[in-house]
Design an enzyme around this catalytic site. Structure first.
Site, PDB file in Angstrom:
ATOM      1  N   LYS A  13       3.365  -1.165  13.159  1.00 56.34           N
ATOM      2  CA  LYS A  13       2.092  -1.707  13.650  1.00 56.34           C
ATOM      3  C   LYS A  13       1.940  -3.177  13.253  1.00 56.34           C
ATOM      4  O   LYS A  13       1.636  -4.020  14.086  1.00 56.34           O
ATOM      5  CB  LYS A  13       0.897  -0.916  13.078  1.00 56.34           C
ATOM      6  CG  LYS A  13       0.874   0.549  13.468  1.00 56.34           C
ATOM      7  CD  LYS A  13      -0.378   1.241  12.937  1.00 56.34           C
ATOM      8  CE  LYS A  13      -0.476   1.281  11.424  1.00 56.34           C
ATOM      9  NZ  LYS A  13       0.624   2.028  10.765  1.00 56.34           N
ATOM     10  N   ARG A  88      -8.989   4.408  11.486  1.00 56.20           N
ATOM     11  CA  ARG A  88      -8.046   5.396  10.998  1.00 56.20           C
ATOM     12  C   ARG A  88      -8.671   6.782  10.915  1.00 56.20           C
ATOM     13  O   ARG A  88      -8.009   7.737  10.507  1.00 56.20           O
ATOM     14  CB  ARG A  88      -7.602   4.994   9.593  1.00 56.20           C
ATOM     15  CG  ARG A  88      -6.156   4.557   9.504  1.00 56.20           C
ATOM     16  CD  ARG A  88      -5.898   4.206   8.055  1.00 56.20           C
ATOM     17  NE  ARG A  88      -4.498   4.153   7.755  1.00 56.20           N
ATOM     18  CZ  ARG A  88      -3.785   3.027   7.755  1.00 56.20           C
ATOM     19  NH1 ARG A  88      -4.318   1.891   8.087  1.00 56.20           N
ATOM     20  NH2 ARG A  88      -2.512   3.083   7.407  1.00 56.20           N
ATOM     21  N   ARG A 123      11.554  -1.217   3.647  1.00 52.55           N
ATOM     22  CA  ARG A 123      10.505  -2.255   3.784  1.00 52.55           C
ATOM     23  C   ARG A 123      10.414  -3.092   2.511  1.00 52.55           C
ATOM     24  O   ARG A 123      10.395  -2.573   1.408  1.00 52.55           O
ATOM     25  CB  ARG A 123       9.162  -1.593   4.079  1.00 52.55           C
ATOM     26  CG  ARG A 123       8.007  -2.593   4.043  1.00 52.55           C
ATOM     27  CD  ARG A 123       6.847  -2.194   4.914  1.00 52.55           C
ATOM     28  NE  ARG A 123       6.171  -0.988   4.482  1.00 52.55           N
ATOM     29  CZ  ARG A 123       5.142  -0.443   5.135  1.00 52.55           C
ATOM     30  NH1 ARG A 123       4.694  -0.999   6.247  1.00 52.55           N
ATOM     31  NH2 ARG A 123       4.581   0.656   4.687  1.00 52.55           N
ATOM     32  N   ARG A 156       6.491  -2.314  -1.649  1.00 51.09           N
ATOM     33  CA  ARG A 156       5.054  -2.071  -1.724  1.00 51.09           C
ATOM     34  C   ARG A 156       4.774  -0.888  -2.638  1.00 51.09           C
ATOM     35  O   ARG A 156       5.461   0.131  -2.562  1.00 51.09           O
ATOM     36  CB  ARG A 156       4.535  -1.764  -0.317  1.00 51.09           C
ATOM     37  CG  ARG A 156       3.403  -2.665   0.090  1.00 51.09           C
ATOM     38  CD  ARG A 156       3.102  -2.499   1.535  1.00 51.09           C
ATOM     39  NE  ARG A 156       2.377  -1.270   1.816  1.00 51.09           N
ATOM     40  CZ  ARG A 156       1.897  -0.957   3.018  1.00 51.09           C
ATOM     41  NH1 ARG A 156       2.097  -1.777   4.029  1.00 51.09           N
ATOM     42  NH2 ARG A 156       1.244   0.158   3.197  1.00 51.09           N
ATOM     43  N   ARG A 167       0.788   9.910   2.513  1.00 52.92           N
ATOM     44  CA  ARG A 167       0.232   9.074   3.588  1.00 52.92           C
ATOM     45  C   ARG A 167       0.520   9.674   4.958  1.00 52.92           C
ATOM     46  O   ARG A 167      -0.305   9.604   5.857  1.00 52.92           O
ATOM     47  CB  ARG A 167       0.786   7.655   3.485  1.00 52.92           C
ATOM     48  CG  ARG A 167       0.157   6.882   2.327  1.00 52.92           C
ATOM     49  CD  ARG A 167       0.987   5.686   1.923  1.00 52.92           C
ATOM     50  NE  ARG A 167       1.087   4.706   2.978  1.00 52.92           N
ATOM     51  CZ  ARG A 167       2.087   3.837   3.101  1.00 52.92           C
ATOM     52  NH1 ARG A 167       3.074   3.849   2.225  1.00 52.92           N
ATOM     53  NH2 ARG A 167       2.090   2.969   4.072  1.00 52.92           N
TER      54      ARG A 167
END
Ligand code: ADP
Ligand code: ADP
Ligand code: ZN
Length: 213
Positions: A13, A88, A123, A156, A167
């Site tokens: 996203k 969300r 990531r 992260r 998540r």
């Protein structure tokens, strides 16, 4: 030109929203980024948000909705914006309607769980400016150094595997219902997000311009 980026965590996203913002000269509003900056700056908002984010939970609706309400009032949003990571929950989507903010398109990025895990694992984000990279799919020119500001690239805090699982579960339970919510409003644009970054971007542009893909 008011858009929403929808999709599971790690779907791309942020990556796509930045490009869309650039293309259409509209601001990219990432609630995750706003919250991470608040944590970095140790503001009261950051302290509150951190409790939830480190557990992989959603920050309460009132907090996030308040942030977005203020942000979209800024003059740079006059010609539109792209919301990344908001709404969300159905409740957040309804608040957006209550604010009188009409949405033109909702871009839903579809990626299977196996690919998502690979994206999370690789990531890397810049400690200084928050820019996102991927060790395999979008590597920086120098390992662990941000191309934009030369800052250090880190993992992260919420990309640790147990938090990622949480998540994904939160996404399925609380965010995925937004797909039908926006489909019913005829706003949903489904995108195959498993393709390389450039291909995903060009299929989004084609769909936004009303071309068949
Ligand atoms: P989100 O904002 O949905 O959590 P990101 O944009 O941060 O997702 O992307 C997650 C990770 O996957 C990042 O490391 C990013 O560089 C990488 N990525 C994004 N899009 C793709 C893609 N189409 N193919 C492969 N990797 C991607
Ligand atoms: P990702 O798309 O990879 O999950 P984000 O940067 O969008 O990452 O979000 C990171 C975290 O910030 C979420 O797991 C959640 O705790 C919090 N957050 C971001 N946006 C919202 C939102 N709209 N409502 C509640 N919590 C949010
Ligand atoms: Zn940087």
């Amino acid at each position: 030109m008011r858009m929403i980026m929808l999709g599971p965590p790690g779907a791309g996203k942020g990556t796509q929203a930045k490009r869309i913002a650039n293309e259409f000269k509209i601001p990219h509003i990432s609630t995750g980024e706003i919250l991470r900056n608040a944590i970095k700056d140790k503001t009261p908002l950051g302290e509150k948000a951190q409790e939830y984010m480190q557990k992989g939970l959603l920050v309460p609706d009132e907090i996030v909705t308040g942030l977005v309400k203020e942000r979209v009032k800024e003059p740079d949003c006059d010609n539109g914006f792209i919301l990344d990571g908001f709404p969300r929950t159905i409740n957040q989507a309804k608040s957006l309607e209550d604010m009188g903010i009409g949405i033109d398109s909702v871009i839903n990025i579809n990626v299977c769980e196996e690919d998502l895990i690979e994206r999370f694992t690789g990531r890397r984000v810049c400690k200084t400016c928050g820019a996102t990279f991927h060790i395999k799919f979008d590597p920086p020119s120098k390992p662990n150094i941000c191309d934009k500001c030369q800052g250090e690239l880190i993992i992260r805090a919420d990309d640790e595997m147990s938090t990622v699982k949480k998540r994904l579960k939160v996404y399925t339970e609380q965010t995925a219902p937004l797909i039908d919510f926006y489909k019913n409003k005829k706003l949903l644009i489904d995108i195959d997000g498993t393709k390389p970054i450039d291909e995903v971007f060009s299929s989004i542009l084609k769909r936004l311009r009303g071309e068949a893909v």
